[in-house]
Enzyme design. Structure first.
Site, mmCIF file in Angstrom:
data_model
loop_
_atom_site.group_PDB
_atom_site.id
_atom_site.type_symbol
_atom_site.label_atom_id
_atom_site.label_comp_id
_atom_site.label_asym_id
_atom_site.label_seq_id
_atom_site.Cartn_x
_atom_site.Cartn_y
_atom_site.Cartn_z
ATOM 1 N N ASP A 16 152.274 -41.831 1.371
ATOM 2 C CA ASP A 16 153.553 -41.779 0.670
ATOM 3 C C ASP A 16 153.514 -40.521 -0.214
ATOM 4 O OD1 ASP A 16 156.017 -42.604 -0.510
ATOM 5 O OD2 ASP A 16 154.892 -43.446 -2.193
ATOM 6 N N ASP A 18 155.921 -39.899 -3.491
ATOM 7 C CA ASP A 18 156.146 -40.155 -4.909
ATOM 8 C C ASP A 18 155.155 -41.171 -5.452
ATOM 9 O OD1 ASP A 18 158.934 -38.823 -5.698
ATOM 10 O OD2 ASP A 18 159.077 -39.584 -3.652
ATOM 11 N N ASP A 318 151.990 -46.462 -3.199
ATOM 12 C CA ASP A 318 151.962 -47.071 -4.539
ATOM 13 C C ASP A 318 152.808 -48.328 -4.642
ATOM 14 O OD1 ASP A 318 154.421 -45.330 -4.453
ATOM 15 O OD2 ASP A 318 154.679 -46.215 -6.444
#
Length: 462
Positions: A16, A18, A318
């Site tokens: 990922d 961000d 996250d």
């Protein structure tokens, strides 16, 4: 299943963007996200101007792992078994007596099932629908919603609420596909003006580690729900102008978790030209830069690229809702959860010990670090349950903690934390002996202090 996990055993490494590869400066970025939504609600939807005024203490309300009941404005923290540990109406915490009266006799196990990992909204919970907050981009929105409930209760005497549609409109206004290019909304214009204020560059150790993965023959994939133009802005800043060369495949506007859960016919890949979607693709035939798409077609391409019928994939992310659960549940990938709560007070103090002139300009927190324990909500990992009479409080795992150990292969505070380890380093899996803590790196031990102190985690280097 093997007791240990290593990157050397994986054929494909996915990321990922961000809060995974790109670390935001939370003390600065969180207020920006909050203000982006608050200004929209005040200016476009007529909400009270009180929403625009924040103090540093307001941020103590923020805690990942909370569920917001969209109908009655209540935030709830669940234990792993569905017990309600703490709750608030808006930002006002409920007393133990009020908590027992409201939730003590109800069975909430239906609120903490796997489907709440798959669908973050429009699921039965409490009195109506709920939204689970599970990542740092969400937390300013959680504080905003709590303060909306406060103002509507105080000024209008409301007991039921219908503000979620306005919050969704704020998301669409600030983060729609054309917002970056058109410089509209409140978020992107400010990010573009002051990127260094809100985003940390990747350390050289992470850049070397990414090149090491490529040199070791791993297929590297970037899968982000950010749009192509914003991905380029962040990638260039954090990794350098040649950042795209570090990845064999880049997928933007991936619309996770649907990228993992939807059928190919529902989420086809698109080519891109000048950051705008062009041709719909019936399948994915070669490496490159794409938009939207689905994990099934991606996996077929990975088979060709690795010349293996079942290439082993690991994915770093996250968000439990968007990254970890769907990659594990739908694609059967190994998953590495980026969990900044593991940075811990010890690690924060080590950074603070450096002379100010040696630290980055934006590293001095202006608000409470969002990855620290909340005075209102306690630890993200564990909490105590009050027992009737003179019985001692008991320590229990939170629902968030249970999800981490159930769907993550391992959990780490950042990619930087493992970047200097050899690729064949053997991490202990969460699944080892059904341990709730084995997969944390660095290893953690849970402790509960005196009745007047919060539960803590202690980091132990392996």
């Amino acid at each position: 299943m093997a007791q240990h996990f290593s990157l050397a055993a994986c054929d494909v490494v996915g990321f990922d963007l961000d809060h995974t590869l790109c670390r935001y400066n939370l003390p600065e970025s969180a207020p920006l996200i909050y203000n982006s939504f608050a200004q929209f609600l005040v200016k476009e939807k007529g909400y009270d101007k009180e929403l625009l005024t924040l103090t540093a203490e307001d941020w103590d309300f923020c805690c990942k792992g909370l569920a917001l009941d969209l109908e009655d404005g209540t935030f709830i923290k669940f234990a792993a078994d569905g017990t309600v540990l703490r709750a608030s109406h808006g930002t006002r915490m409920m007393t133990p007596e009020a908590l027992a009266e409201a939730y003590g006799k109800k069975d909430w196990r239906h609120c903490v099932t796997d489907k709440h990992c798959a669908s973050n909204i429009d699921v039965p919970c409490c009195s109506g629908k709920c939204y689970f907050y599970d990542n740092y981009f969400d937390l300013p929105g959680a504080l905003l919603c709590a303060r909306v409930v406060d103002t509507l209760t105080k000024n209008r005497g409301q007991k039921t609420f219908d503000f979620w549609k306005d919050v969704v409109a704020g998301i669409q206004h600030n983060f729609k596909m054309s917002a970056f290019k058109e410089n509209c909304g409140f978020f992107f214009p400010e990010i573009k003006r002051n990127l260094g204020k809100y985003v940390h560059r990747c350390p050289e150790s992470v850049r070397k580690w990414l090149r090491q993965l490529k040199d070791a023959g791993k297929v590297t994939v970037l899968i982000t729900s950010s749009h192509s133009d914003y991905c380029k802005l962040l990638g260039t800043y954090i990794l350098g102008k040649d950042f795209a060369d570090l990845f064999d495949i880049v997928i933007t506007n991936a619309l996770k978790p649907g990228f993992f859960s939807h059928f190919p016919s529902q989420r086809p890949f698109y080519t891109l030209e000048n950051d705008e979607e062009q041709e719909e693709l019936p399948s994915l035939e070669k490496p490159g830069w794409y938009s939207q798409g689905n994990a099934a077609h991606l996996y077929e391409l990975l088979k060709k690229m690795t010349s293996k019928p079942e290439p082993k994939v690991v994915y770093f992310g996250d968000s439990m809702h968007s990254d970890i659960f769907p990659a594990h549940h739908y694609s059967n990938w190994e998953t590495v959860l980026i969990l900044e709560e593991l940075r811990g007070q010890e690690m924060e103090k080590a950074e603070e010990a450096e002379p100010l002139e040696k630290r980055g300009k934006y590293e001095v927190p202006q608000v409470k670090p969002l990855n620290s324990s909340s005075n209102k909500w306690g630890s993200y990992f564990i909490d105590s349950v009050s027992r009737p009479g003179n019985a001692k409080d008991s320590l229990v795992y939170t629902w968030s903690s249970r999800r981490i150990s159930s769907y993550s292969t391992i959990a780490i505070p950042s990619i930087e934390a493992i970047a200097e380890l050899p690729l064949d380093y053997k991490f202990t899996r969460f699944s080892t002996n059904n341990s709730k803590t084995a997969g944390y790196y660095p290893l953690v031990h849970y402790t509960l202090g005196s009745p007047d102190t919060d539960s803590k985690i202690i980091l132990t280097e392996k």
